[in-house]
Design an enzyme around this catalytic site. Structure first.
Site, short mmCIF file in Angstrom:
data_model
loop_
_atom_site.label_atom_id
_atom_site.label_comp_id
_atom_site.label_asym_id
_atom_site.label_seq_id
_atom_site.Cartn_x
_atom_site.Cartn_y
_atom_site.Cartn_z
N TYR A 179 37.29 27.78 28.93
CA TYR A 179 36.91 26.52 28.28
C TYR A 179 35.90 25.75 29.14
O TYR A 179 35.39 26.28 30.12
CB TYR A 179 38.18 25.72 27.94
CG TYR A 179 39.07 26.49 26.98
CD1 TYR A 179 38.58 26.90 25.73
CD2 TYR A 179 40.35 26.89 27.34
CE1 TYR A 179 39.36 27.65 24.87
CE2 TYR A 179 41.14 27.64 26.48
CZ TYR A 179 40.64 28.02 25.24
OH TYR A 179 41.41 28.77 24.38
N ARG A 226 44.23 23.53 36.54
CA ARG A 226 44.48 24.93 36.19
C ARG A 226 43.16 25.70 36.25
O ARG A 226 42.15 25.24 35.70
CB ARG A 226 45.09 25.05 34.79
CG ARG A 226 45.72 26.41 34.56
CD ARG A 226 46.55 26.48 33.31
NE ARG A 226 47.62 27.46 33.50
CZ ARG A 226 48.22 28.13 32.52
NH1 ARG A 226 47.89 27.90 31.27
NH2 ARG A 226 49.18 28.99 32.78
N GLY A 316 55.84 30.76 29.82
CA GLY A 316 55.20 30.44 28.55
C GLY A 316 55.96 30.98 27.36
O GLY A 316 56.83 30.32 26.78
C1 FNR Z 1 49.00 29.84 25.78
N1 FNR Z 1 48.45 29.53 27.02
C2 FNR Z 1 47.82 28.32 27.21
N2 FNR Z 1 47.29 27.99 28.42
C3 FNR Z 1 46.74 26.77 28.63
O1 FNR Z 1 46.29 26.49 29.74
N3 FNR Z 1 46.76 25.83 27.64
C4 FNR Z 1 47.25 26.08 26.41
O2 FNR Z 1 47.24 25.19 25.56
C5 FNR Z 1 47.76 27.38 26.16
N4 FNR Z 1 48.25 27.73 24.93
C6 FNR Z 1 48.88 28.92 24.73
C7 FNR Z 1 49.44 29.21 23.49
C8 FNR Z 1 50.13 30.38 23.30
C9 FNR Z 1 50.75 30.64 21.98
C10 FNR Z 1 50.26 31.31 24.36
C11 FNR Z 1 51.04 32.57 24.19
C12 FNR Z 1 49.68 31.03 25.58
C13 FNR Z 1 48.71 30.40 28.19
C14 FNR Z 1 50.09 30.09 28.79
O3 FNR Z 1 50.10 28.82 29.40
C15 FNR Z 1 50.51 31.13 29.85
O4 FNR Z 1 49.56 31.17 30.88
C16 FNR Z 1 50.68 32.51 29.27
O5 FNR Z 1 51.42 32.47 28.07
C17 FNR Z 1 51.35 33.48 30.25
O6 FNR Z 1 52.67 33.12 30.53
P1 FNR Z 1 53.92 33.90 29.86
O7 FNR Z 1 53.86 33.63 28.41
O8 FNR Z 1 53.73 35.36 30.16
O9 FNR Z 1 55.12 33.33 30.54
C1 8K6 Z 2 44.65 28.17 25.05
C2 8K6 Z 2 44.61 28.00 23.58
C3 8K6 Z 2 45.30 29.09 22.93
C4 8K6 Z 2 45.25 28.94 21.47
C5 8K6 Z 2 46.20 29.80 20.77
C6 8K6 Z 2 46.33 31.06 21.46
C7 8K6 Z 2 47.27 31.98 20.83
C8 8K6 Z 2 47.42 33.06 21.80
C9 8K6 Z 2 48.37 34.13 21.40
C10 8K6 Z 2 48.53 35.08 22.55
C11 8K6 Z 2 47.39 36.01 22.62
C12 8K6 Z 2 47.13 36.49 23.98
C13 8K6 Z 2 45.70 36.85 24.17
C14 8K6 Z 2 45.40 36.98 25.61
C15 8K6 Z 2 44.07 37.51 25.89
C16 8K6 Z 2 44.12 38.20 27.19
C17 8K6 Z 2 43.09 39.26 27.30
C18 8K6 Z 2 43.33 40.13 28.47
#
Ligand code: FNR
Ligand code: 8K6
Length: 347
Positions: A179, A226, A316
């Site tokens: 971002y 972050r 997460g």
């Molecule tokens: C995220 N992640 C994320 N990160 C962030 O900095 N801001 C956000 O708003 C979001 N939104 C978000 C939505 C969804 C649905 C997912 C799955 C992930 C990333 C999240 O904070 C985290 O780094 C990852 O999900 C990895 O951690 P877990 O899920 O393996 O415990």
């Molecule tokens: C940070 C904003 C996220 C908006 C919604 C995200 C939904 C994410 C669902 C999990 C998908 C994981 C994709 C991770 C990409 C990693 C590539 C190595």
């Protein structure tokens, strides 16, 4: 053994966490059409108040920072009042909550904010379409002018003030995951030739200006950042990126922030130019509190802390599936497995 997770952790003289498990920021796209957080969101966060610290879903600092539907904001009185209900619910349940401050930069889409340009470090677009709204293709951004950069810094600081007015315990600046701030930190997105590009010092300037402006407003002890030194999402990596993060992390050592948080989905990934895992790389330079995240369980998180790889762990997806995550882990109860379908509803 996960007992060590359930001991308090002193972030600084202002904030002590009751345990070492954080709720990771999780975008849920459930705010109302004015981007105001809802009562359902208040109940959702309050159910997770037994985590040491909740980091809110990413929350946009101004209209042109939006790239996904119904992501909450922190720039109108109504949004501040909506968040106030959430922070009150979390505090009444004994928890603490930081707001994650977000501007998506080139991931923004005018569909959400009407007229106006999509701003980034340089005029370099990304391929593809907006997640969850596949009919919207990403726009080619315009490089922000120095005046526009100054305004962005001011707007981050204002959003931090608004967060404090809304009752948050602090803010986490979203400098990760491809971002806006991250777009200045990677060569693939930053090809500027002014004081915001070309050298590590210049490429880190915007991030540090935001950190300093926010810290001036609300105090460094309430500010976290972050970062994604390993590009993995909406960003290409470049071997020279490392020098930018080397410089930035050394600068952050003198800032006394609440913590630095890795932005990554899976911390088992390694990056050649970082010499391994993103978390180990940051730990080798940054001397303050480090939050690890990305595929950890309570057990692997506790082990990483015992090995001194980081100080706190953020959870997460398991936190989406288990509102009572902390209770279950503490009592050795089985966890519900996360599935993507769970994103449809706030449980
Ligand atoms: C995220 N992640 C994320 N990160 C962030 O900095 N801001 C956000 O708003 C979001 N939104 C978000 C939505 C969804 C649905 C997912 C799955 C992930 C990333 C999240 O904070 C985290 O780094 C990852 O999900 C990895 O951690 P877990 O899920 O393996 O415990
Ligand atoms: C940070 C904003 C996220 C908006 C919604 C995200 C939904 C994410 C669902 C999990 C998908 C994981 C994709 C991770 C990409 C990693 C590539 C190595």
């Amino acid at each position: 053994m996960t007992d060590a997770l359930f001991t308090p952790y002193k972030l600084n003289n202002s904030i002590t966490l009751s345990n070492r498990i954080l709720m990771a920021p999780l975008t849920r796209c459930m705010a109302d059409d004015k981007l105001v957080p809802t009562e359902e969101m208040a109940a959702y966060y309050a159910r997770r108040a037994d985590t040491g610290l909740i980091i809110s879903e990413a929350t946009i600092i101004r209209p042109d920072g939006q790239g996904y539907p119904n992501t909450p904001g922190l720039f109108t009185d109504e949004q501040i009042a909506g968040w106030k209900k959430i922070t009150t619910s979390v505090h009444n349940a004994g928890g603490k909550i930081f707001a994650q401050l977000w501007h998506v930069g080139r991931v923004a889409h005018p569909y959400f904010f009407g007229e106006g340009d999509v701003l980034s470090a340089s005029s370099i677009g990304i391929e593809g379409s907006v997640p969850r709204m596949r009919e919207l293709t990403f726009q080619t951004p315009r490089a922000a002018s120095t005046e526009e950069i100054a305004q962005l810094v001011t707007d981050y600081a204002q959003a931090a003030s608004n967060a404090m007015a809304a009752g948050f315990d602090g803010v986490e600046i979203h400098g990760a995951n491809g971002y806006l701030i991250d777009q200045f930190l990677h060569y693939a997105a930053n090809q500027r030739d002014d004081k915001y590009g070309g050298t590590p010092e210049n490429m880190a300037r915007f991030a540090l200006e935001v950190v300093d402006a926010v810290a001036d407003k609300i105090g460094a002890d309430r500010v976290a950042l972050r970062l994604s030194p390993g590009a993995y999402f909406l960003m290409q990596s470049h071997n020279d990126d490392r020098a930018v993060f080397d410089y930035l992390l050394r600068e952050l050592n003198s800032r006394d922030l609440a913590f630095v948080h890795i932005g990554i989905f899976d911390d088992s990934m390694t990056f050649d130019y970082l010499g391994g895992h993103a978390s180990d790389y940051v730990r080798s330079i940054y001397t303050g509190t480090l939050v690890g995240v990305g595929g950890y369980t309570a057990e692997t998180g506790a082990k990483a802390m015992a090995d001194d790889r980081f100080d706190l762990v953020a959870i997460g997806r398991p936190m989406i599936a288990n509102p009572d995550y902390v209770h279950r882990v503490k009592n050795n109860e089985t966890l519900v497995a996360y599935e993507e379908g769970m994103l449809q509803e706030l449980v």
